[in-house]
Design a protein around this motif. Structure first.
Motif, short mmCIF file in Angstrom:
data_model
loop_
_atom_site.label_atom_id
_atom_site.label_comp_id
_atom_site.label_asym_id
_atom_site.label_seq_id
_atom_site.Cartn_x
_atom_site.Cartn_y
_atom_site.Cartn_z
N PRO A 110 0.82 -1.22 0.00
CA PRO A 110 0.00 0.00 0.00
C PRO A 110 0.86 1.26 0.00
N PHE A 111 0.26 2.35 -0.49
CA PHE A 111 0.92 3.65 -0.48
C PHE A 111 0.32 4.46 0.67
N GLU A 112 1.08 4.56 1.73
CA GLU A 112 0.64 5.28 2.91
C GLU A 112 1.61 6.41 3.22
N ASN A 113 1.11 7.42 3.91
CA ASN A 113 1.95 8.54 4.33
C ASN A 113 2.67 9.21 3.16
N LEU A 114 1.93 9.45 2.09
CA LEU A 114 2.51 10.17 0.96
C LEU A 114 2.83 11.61 1.38
N PRO A 115 3.90 12.19 0.85
CA PRO A 115 4.26 13.55 1.23
C PRO A 115 3.17 14.54 0.81
N SER A 116 3.03 15.60 1.58
CA SER A 116 2.00 16.60 1.27
C SER A 116 2.21 17.21 -0.11
N SER A 117 3.48 17.27 -0.55
CA SER A 117 3.78 17.83 -1.88
C SER A 117 3.19 17.00 -3.00
N TYR A 118 2.89 15.72 -2.71
CA TYR A 118 2.30 14.87 -3.75
C TYR A 118 0.86 15.29 -4.04
N ASP A 119 0.17 15.81 -3.02
CA ASP A 119 -1.20 16.31 -3.17
C ASP A 119 -2.13 15.23 -3.73
N VAL A 120 -2.34 14.21 -2.92
CA VAL A 120 -3.15 13.08 -3.38
C VAL A 120 -4.59 13.50 -3.66
N ASP A 121 -5.07 14.55 -2.99
CA ASP A 121 -6.44 15.01 -3.23
C ASP A 121 -6.60 15.65 -4.60
N ASP A 122 -5.48 15.98 -5.24
CA ASP A 122 -5.53 16.53 -6.60
C ASP A 122 -5.87 15.45 -7.63
N VAL A 123 -5.66 14.19 -7.26
CA VAL A 123 -6.00 13.07 -8.16
C VAL A 123 -7.52 12.94 -8.24
N LEU A 124 -8.05 12.86 -9.45
CA LEU A 124 -9.50 12.79 -9.65
C LEU A 124 -10.11 11.65 -8.82
N THR A 353 -5.64 12.22 -14.78
CA THR A 353 -5.36 11.90 -13.39
C THR A 353 -5.52 13.06 -12.42
N ARG A 354 -5.10 14.27 -12.82
CA ARG A 354 -5.02 15.37 -11.85
C ARG A 354 -5.92 16.55 -12.22
N THR A 355 -6.63 17.04 -11.22
CA THR A 355 -7.47 18.22 -11.40
C THR A 355 -6.65 19.40 -11.87
N SER A 356 -5.46 19.56 -11.31
CA SER A 356 -4.63 20.71 -11.65
C SER A 356 -4.27 20.74 -13.13
N SER A 357 -4.14 19.59 -13.74
CA SER A 357 -3.84 19.56 -15.18
C SER A 357 -4.97 20.19 -15.97
N TYR A 358 -6.21 19.83 -15.60
CA TYR A 358 -7.37 20.31 -16.35
C TYR A 358 -7.72 21.76 -16.02
N GLU A 359 -7.14 22.28 -14.94
CA GLU A 359 -7.32 23.70 -14.62
C GLU A 359 -6.26 24.57 -15.28
N SER A 360 -5.25 23.95 -15.86
CA SER A 360 -4.15 24.68 -16.47
C SER A 360 -4.59 25.37 -17.76
N ALA A 361 -4.34 26.66 -17.86
CA ALA A 361 -4.69 27.40 -19.08
C ALA A 361 -3.90 26.87 -20.27
N GLU A 362 -2.65 26.46 -20.03
CA GLU A 362 -1.81 25.94 -21.12
C GLU A 362 -2.39 24.64 -21.68
N TYR A 363 -2.88 23.79 -20.77
CA TYR A 363 -3.45 22.52 -21.23
C TYR A 363 -4.76 22.75 -21.98
N LYS A 364 -5.58 23.64 -21.47
CA LYS A 364 -6.85 23.94 -22.14
C LYS A 364 -6.61 24.44 -23.56
#
Length: 448
Positions: A110-124, A353-364
């Protein structure tokens, strides 16, 4: 981009990612370690392999050994290895089909205690849920997908056609007939024909569902030799023989991607992850001629919808868990997305995978298809019911261990109709009998 330019671009980005907070103290913290990574030969994974020298530069104690395999071969190799505790691999590329099943068997770390910088909540959220078991993540997603229809806008315009936002399979058949031009080497439609539970049966299962069918009834009796399957296979066999490319029975995802990007397909119903390559000017001859729309509907609507992710996981047999986690968090991070964007363009980032990708103006801007993909993934519902009640979950697969063998066997009979060696009736009768035998041997019906 040439290999020399690519390596130069990667080297230039080392300082940026070195401070990304995802090294987890790797540099100098471990003795020399070699990670053996099993992955699929899809575009995004090949890109990951090409960019991996950046990881090795910032993690000098970790070395990477790559085993890149065709999809069906990869699945066979990693399944055999993990089931026998062979220990050949430290990192596996597996789908959201395998993750919960293998986690239940205690085959994955299992993947536990991921670093905060990974931002697991950003994953859809739908993607996270698909790779969790009892509330724990047992893999991290490299890219994810739903399903869409890609089509050639120029061919539609030439034929005086307009692709609707929500086409029906009846309309798709009419369009395929009108835009097929065999003299010019253009097939009206391309669909997966290569046998495999994750190849032709991934698409074909969605076609069965659209026709009101399913794999098993509530008593786990196979429902293959039924009118819904007959309608689906007749449609599939007929449209590919009349409007499909030569050798359709040998074409999987990658083969159809090559056909579409080289201008040989008028329409292609498949994974949303294909869009990045199709719309990339460097990889596609039809990047400025392509459009996307929803997957076609049949007589039944509102059923389970395609949700797939390719994920990186650590087998319990690995003795290099810490190093493996460091590589996986790097390869699935926000910073890796930025690396791909700067090296190969935003259109090629790992999708889904990531919300931040779809919020990126460059990606849009680079990916006009991105809003549709995000909506498809967020609305994907592999838990929905088929027309008649079913005892299993999954949209383009059945979430039971036995399906890997069952789906591949049925996929071979479906491909046999395209090859002309079996009739539709023969294929369905054979598949029904073989699947019923497998389920009896596995002890179904049983408590799940």
């Amino acid at each position: 981009m040439s290999s020399r330019k690519r390596l130069a671009a990667v080297s230039a980005l080392v300082p940026m990612l070195g401070g990304a907070g995802l090294c987890l103290g790797a540099s100098g913290a471990l003795a020399d370690t070699t990670l053996t990574i099993a992955t699929v030969n899809n575009t995004q994974m090949i890109e990951m392999q090409k960019l991996s020298p950046q990881f090795e530069q910032s993690h000098p104690g970790i070395h990477l050994k790559w085993v890149v395999l065709e999809e069906n071969v990869l699945r066979q190799r990693v399944t055999t290895d993990i089931a026998t505790h062979g220990g050949q691999f430290d990192i596996l590329t597996i789908g959201n089909y395998e993750v919960p099943i293998w986690a239940k068997q205690n085959w994955l770390t299992p993947f536990e205690n991921l670093p905060s910088s990974y931002d697991v909540d950003d994953v859809l959220k739908p993607v996270r849920e698909g790779i969790s078991y009892k509330g724990k993540l047992y893999a991290l997603p490299f890219y994810a997908e739903s399903v869409m229809t890609l089509y050639r806008k120029d061919l539609f315009q030439k034929a005086g056609l307009t692709m609707p936002d929500h086409p029906t399979y009846t309309q798709i058949r009419e369009y395929a007939d009108k835009i097929t031009d065999k003299s010019a080497g253009i097939a009206g439609i391309c669909l997966r024909g290569k046998p495999g539970w994750g190849e032709n049966m991934a698409y074909f299962t969605t076609l069965v569902t659209a026709n009101g069918g399913q794999w098993f009834d509530e008593s786990w009796k196979p429902t293959i030799n039924t009118p819904a399957w007959h309608q689906a296979l007749t449609y599939y066999d007929d449209i590919l023989k009349k409007d499909g490319p030569p050798g359709a029975a040998s074409n999987g995802f990658n083969e159809n991607l090559a056909l579409f990007t080289s201008g040989h397909c008028g329409m292609w119903i498949d994974a949303t992850s294909a869009a990045g390559t199709v719309f990339d000017k460097a990889q596609s001859q039809v990047s400025d001629k392509s459009g996307v729309t929803a997957v076609p509907t049949g007589s039944f609507t509102g059923g389970p919808t395609w949700l797939w992710s390719w994920n990186l996981a650590i087998p319990a047999s690995s003795k290099q868990v810490d190093a493996a986690k460091q590589f996986i968090t790097w390869a699935t991070s926000k910073e890796y997305v930025q690396l791909v964007a700067k090296t190969d363009g935003w259109v090629n980032i790992p999708p889904g995978t990531r919300t931040s990708s779809y919020e990126s103006a460059e990606y849009k801007q680079a990916a006009p298809f991105s809003p549709m993909v995000l909506e498809a993934i967020n609305n994907a519902n592999p838990l929905a019911q088929t027309k008649n009640p079913r005892p299993y979950t999954g949209a383009q697969f059945v979430s039971i261990p036995e399906f890997q063998a069952i789906g591949t066997n049925v996929g071979q009979t479906v491909a046999a109709t395209l090859a002309g060696s079996m009739s539709v009736d023969q294929a369905l009768s054979s598949a029904q009998a073989a699947t019923a035998r497998t389920m009896r041997q596995a002890g179904y019906p049983k408590k799940q």
